[in-house]
Motif scaffolding. Sequence first.
Motif, short mmCIF file in Angstrom:
data_model
loop_
_atom_site.label_atom_id
_atom_site.label_comp_id
_atom_site.label_asym_id
_atom_site.label_seq_id
_atom_site.Cartn_x
_atom_site.Cartn_y
_atom_site.Cartn_z
N TYR A 180 0.90 -1.26 0.06
CA TYR A 180 -0.02 -0.11 0.07
C TYR A 180 0.88 1.25 0.10
O TYR A 180 2.06 1.23 0.45
N THR A 181 0.25 2.30 -0.43
CA THR A 181 0.99 3.61 -0.29
C THR A 181 0.12 4.66 0.55
O THR A 181 -1.30 4.61 0.54
N ALA A 182 0.67 5.48 1.36
CA ALA A 182 -0.19 6.23 2.21
C ALA A 182 0.85 7.39 2.65
O ALA A 182 2.00 7.58 2.25
N ASP A 183 0.17 8.50 3.25
CA ASP A 183 0.84 9.66 3.57
C ASP A 183 1.08 9.48 5.02
O ASP A 183 0.72 9.85 6.11
N LEU A 184 2.44 8.94 4.86
CA LEU A 184 3.13 8.63 6.23
C LEU A 184 3.60 9.96 7.01
O LEU A 184 4.31 10.61 6.29
N ASP A 185 3.16 10.09 8.33
CA ASP A 185 3.95 11.25 8.91
C ASP A 185 3.82 10.73 10.35
O ASP A 185 3.46 9.77 10.95
N GLY A 208 13.79 11.05 11.49
CA GLY A 208 12.82 10.91 12.26
C GLY A 208 11.68 10.66 11.65
O GLY A 208 10.76 10.36 12.38
N MET A 209 11.23 10.92 10.39
CA MET A 209 10.10 10.92 9.81
C MET A 209 9.98 9.58 9.22
O MET A 209 10.90 8.93 8.53
N PRO A 210 8.81 8.94 9.39
CA PRO A 210 8.56 7.47 8.70
C PRO A 210 8.24 7.60 7.24
O PRO A 210 7.94 8.60 6.74
N TYR A 211 9.00 6.73 6.52
CA TYR A 211 8.77 6.43 4.94
C TYR A 211 8.56 5.14 4.61
O TYR A 211 8.11 4.89 3.50
N MET A 212 8.39 4.21 5.62
CA MET A 212 7.91 2.83 5.35
C MET A 212 7.48 2.26 6.77
O MET A 212 7.78 2.55 7.60
N ALA A 213 6.45 1.17 6.53
CA ALA A 213 6.14 0.76 7.63
C ALA A 213 5.80 -0.94 7.23
O ALA A 213 5.30 -1.17 5.99
N VAL A 221 0.90 -13.30 6.76
CA VAL A 221 0.60 -12.51 5.99
C VAL A 221 1.19 -10.86 6.27
O VAL A 221 1.37 -10.54 7.43
N VAL A 222 2.13 -10.46 5.14
CA VAL A 222 2.74 -9.24 5.31
C VAL A 222 2.28 -8.10 4.56
O VAL A 222 1.95 -8.38 3.63
N ILE A 223 2.32 -6.84 5.12
CA ILE A 223 1.85 -5.69 4.39
C ILE A 223 2.85 -4.95 4.55
O ILE A 223 3.31 -4.44 5.81
N ILE A 224 3.19 -4.23 3.46
CA ILE A 224 4.06 -3.27 3.54
C ILE A 224 3.53 -1.63 2.87
O ILE A 224 2.87 -1.78 1.98
N ILE A 225 3.98 -0.56 3.86
CA ILE A 225 3.19 0.50 3.23
C ILE A 225 4.36 1.59 3.21
O ILE A 225 5.23 1.54 3.90
N THR A 226 4.49 2.13 2.04
CA THR A 226 5.49 2.97 1.73
C THR A 226 5.00 4.59 1.67
O THR A 226 3.71 4.63 1.26
N SER A 227 5.56 5.58 1.71
CA SER A 227 5.14 6.98 1.69
C SER A 227 4.85 7.26 0.19
O SER A 227 5.17 6.65 -0.61
N ASP A 228 3.82 8.08 0.20
CA ASP A 228 3.37 8.54 -1.00
C ASP A 228 4.55 9.23 -2.02
O ASP A 228 4.45 8.87 -3.31
N GLU A 229 5.37 9.82 -1.45
CA GLU A 229 6.51 10.52 -1.99
C GLU A 229 7.33 9.39 -2.56
O GLU A 229 8.08 9.76 -3.55
N LEU A 230 7.39 8.21 -2.18
CA LEU A 230 8.31 7.38 -2.76
C LEU A 230 7.47 6.41 -4.16
O LEU A 230 8.32 5.72 -4.62
#
Length: 231
Positions: A180-185, A208-213, A221-230
Amino acid sequence: MALLGHAATYIVSSPNPHASAEAWGLLGFDDAGSDASIIRMTDGQIFISIIPREGSGLSLAYFAPSLQSVRDKLVAANVELTGTPTTDLCVHGCSTTWWIHTATPERMQQRTGEGSPLLGYFDALVLPVNEVATASEWIQRLGYILIDIGGDVSSRIDCTDGLVTLSLRKTDGGSTFLHYTADLDAEWAEAAESSLGSQLTVYRDADGMPYMARIVMPDDVVIIITSDELS
């Protein structure tokens, strides 16, 4: 329509479906027509079906009005498969399994397309493969078309059939995951950590800003979330 069917869902195999469903509920997934044998849930982006059996990673299920028609097309494309048009069809490849079942009204639900407050927007099911070029040639026989072949095509190619988007990525010993992609902050990270606890790992940059989770769900089951900017 997609070659494999009119609707699709991701299959989660679980020895404890109700506990699994509770975990998916924390991510914003709601009931989507569960019955006594299968728990069906959606976040508006994708559908998942939690089936009571030992976990075997993510797989895909399609629903088609004519299994005979799908079988004929797959055979013509030299795709190896098992099953029969009177039961179901099964195809193995690219680190996952495709099941094709007969379409019924409860299986033909449509996505709302709304983003998830926690997960954001679904990008792709990521499939680790040994050789991207070989895998992409094979997967096109299933009716997928290539949609992202820029950059180094030997390491990644994305494809879709209009229902499911896949990302074929060259990895050694990697695992399948939902991306997924999200606005990570900072606010997002605080809310996610409060809700998910040890299921969640947040990766931060030098400031210290999140860029991936990374979220580890029950049943591996694994879910990866990356920043919209990436993206």
